[in-house]
Design a protein around this motif. Sequence first.
Motif, short mmCIF file in Angstrom:
data_model
loop_
_atom_site.label_atom_id
_atom_site.label_comp_id
_atom_site.label_asym_id
_atom_site.label_seq_id
_atom_site.Cartn_x
_atom_site.Cartn_y
_atom_site.Cartn_z
N ALA A 5 -8.38 -5.65 10.66
CA ALA A 5 -7.44 -5.28 9.60
C ALA A 5 -7.48 -6.29 8.45
N ARG A 6 -7.57 -7.58 8.78
CA ARG A 6 -7.61 -8.60 7.73
C ARG A 6 -8.89 -8.47 6.90
N LEU A 7 -9.98 -8.15 7.56
CA LEU A 7 -11.25 -7.97 6.84
C LEU A 7 -11.12 -6.80 5.85
N LEU A 8 -10.54 -5.70 6.32
CA LEU A 8 -10.38 -4.54 5.45
C LEU A 8 -9.34 -4.79 4.37
N GLU A 9 -8.31 -5.55 4.71
CA GLU A 9 -7.31 -5.93 3.70
C GLU A 9 -7.97 -6.67 2.54
N SER A 10 -8.87 -7.60 2.86
CA SER A 10 -9.52 -8.37 1.79
C SER A 10 -10.35 -7.46 0.89
N ARG A 11 -10.98 -6.44 1.47
CA ARG A 11 -11.73 -5.49 0.66
C ARG A 11 -10.81 -4.71 -0.26
N LEU A 12 -9.67 -4.29 0.26
CA LEU A 12 -8.73 -3.51 -0.54
C LEU A 12 -8.09 -4.36 -1.63
N LEU A 13 -7.76 -5.61 -1.30
CA LEU A 13 -7.20 -6.49 -2.33
C LEU A 13 -8.23 -6.78 -3.40
N LEU A 31 -10.20 -4.73 -4.56
CA LEU A 31 -10.19 -3.57 -5.45
C LEU A 31 -8.92 -3.51 -6.29
N GLY A 32 -8.07 -4.52 -6.13
CA GLY A 32 -6.85 -4.58 -6.92
C GLY A 32 -5.66 -3.90 -6.30
N ALA A 33 -5.69 -3.68 -4.99
CA ALA A 33 -4.57 -3.02 -4.32
C ALA A 33 -3.30 -3.84 -4.44
N ARG A 34 -2.20 -3.17 -4.70
CA ARG A 34 -0.89 -3.80 -4.76
C ARG A 34 -0.16 -3.54 -3.45
N VAL A 35 0.23 -4.60 -2.74
CA VAL A 35 0.89 -4.46 -1.45
C VAL A 35 2.35 -4.12 -1.66
N LEU A 36 2.77 -3.03 -1.02
CA LEU A 36 4.15 -2.56 -1.13
C LEU A 36 4.87 -2.76 0.20
N PRO A 37 6.19 -2.95 0.16
CA PRO A 37 6.95 -3.17 1.39
C PRO A 37 7.08 -1.89 2.20
N TRP A 38 7.34 -2.06 3.48
CA TRP A 38 7.59 -0.93 4.37
C TRP A 38 8.63 -1.34 5.39
N LYS A 39 9.54 -0.43 5.69
CA LYS A 39 10.58 -0.68 6.68
C LYS A 39 10.57 0.45 7.70
#
Length: 446
Positions: A56-64, A66-74
């Motif tokens: 997941a961290r590896l894929l997160e770095s790829r998405l970031l 690309l300029g992905a903005r991390v949004l909160p989730w509850k």
Amino acid sequence: MNSLFSGASPEKRAVLEKLFAYIDGQADWVEDLQRDLTAVPALGPENGGDGEWGKARLLESRLLGLGARVLPWKAGAKLELRGDPPGLTLRFIEAPDERVSGGSRPNLAARLTGKSRKTLWIIGHMDVVPAGAQDLWETPPFELHRFGDWIHGRGVEDNQQAIASGLLVLETLVRHKVSPDLSYGLLLAADEETHSVYGLDYVLREAPGLIRPEDLVLVPDMGDPEGQGIEISEKSCLWARVTVTGKQSHASRPDQGINSLAAASAAVLAVDRLHREFPRTDSLFSPPCSTFVPTKKEANVENINTLPGRDVFYVDCRILPDLDPRAPLARLEELVREATGKYGCEALVETVVFDAVSPPPTSMGSEVAIRLRSSLQKLRGIRGEAMGAGGQTVASFLRARGIPAVCWGTLAGNAHQPNEKSSLSFTLADARVFLDMLFDHVPAVG
């Protein structure tokens, strides 16, 4: 290539030609991504692993990247995606699991806004199965090796090929600053290999509103080398444990014991009667009938000269959707007790997995099926055909909630096997299909 886009405006045609040309040149990109993913085994705790966070961290770095903005989730809070900022967003949907070191299992939901709020979701899963016997592998299972168009390694087909195709489409759209007609979602789930308790089932329950009934959902976790079959339905799944109890004794004095192995063997043979008693067929499936198969057997005694007093075996049942699984389960119990009773043994039949009723199938008239078939006809000259699956897919969780979903991919069909392999050209071809489905110029298929 212009003939592919005869229904598109000149401006859209030029954009699509550029996007397809980019995808066609990304074999090395896919290989590099697959190499990184394969080197991070994502095994669930049931399979002796620590979960999916490394991948997941590896894929997160790829998405970031690309300029992905991390949004909160509850957990439990309904998501209103219309309030998301434009562009690429990313949510981490974490399912608590104290068995893994991170304390949770990650599900990554990335979404790129398009001209419509309606979203085409591609759902892949990050977890893999164990490599199995190392001596059956020609190359180390968690190292990627390329042989021409083929790459080898555990997970490269199941389900990293889907992840690679789905992420490549996102990469292509973002790099070229193209907003598709539909919004595009990529859900990378945990725990698919062990019933999705911490994966898609959790996401649908605890992140309501992420995937809506009007969305289109494609799960690239089933397919064939031609990309012909579109899975729209599946059999109900029933796994039963049968415990046969007799009386242990010395093997030289069988008169003092009750042989549970002999009784269990008779019960195993009796299971086949279920095929005759529930004979209905449905050509959507292969095989077209319900199946009742004795599979696993637990060890009984350790030495040859002991007559066993307890035996345990399992039965895997795949039951056509319109048959209530409770009927063959009740008959299985009767057959087992009848067979073992002749030996003076007692028998207990328990369910290990019980999916009471398979959800209604996805209609081939649904928008996701129409767009998929249209893209296949246009890009490959084939007409996708409906098919059913014998095993449960994550699409069942969506169908059970009234969300149309299909399983489709161009796959070699060697998941869970030694020397698992994936085709780079299949990966690129599937990415082309995903991309094409996002644009409204696609004509309907009747």
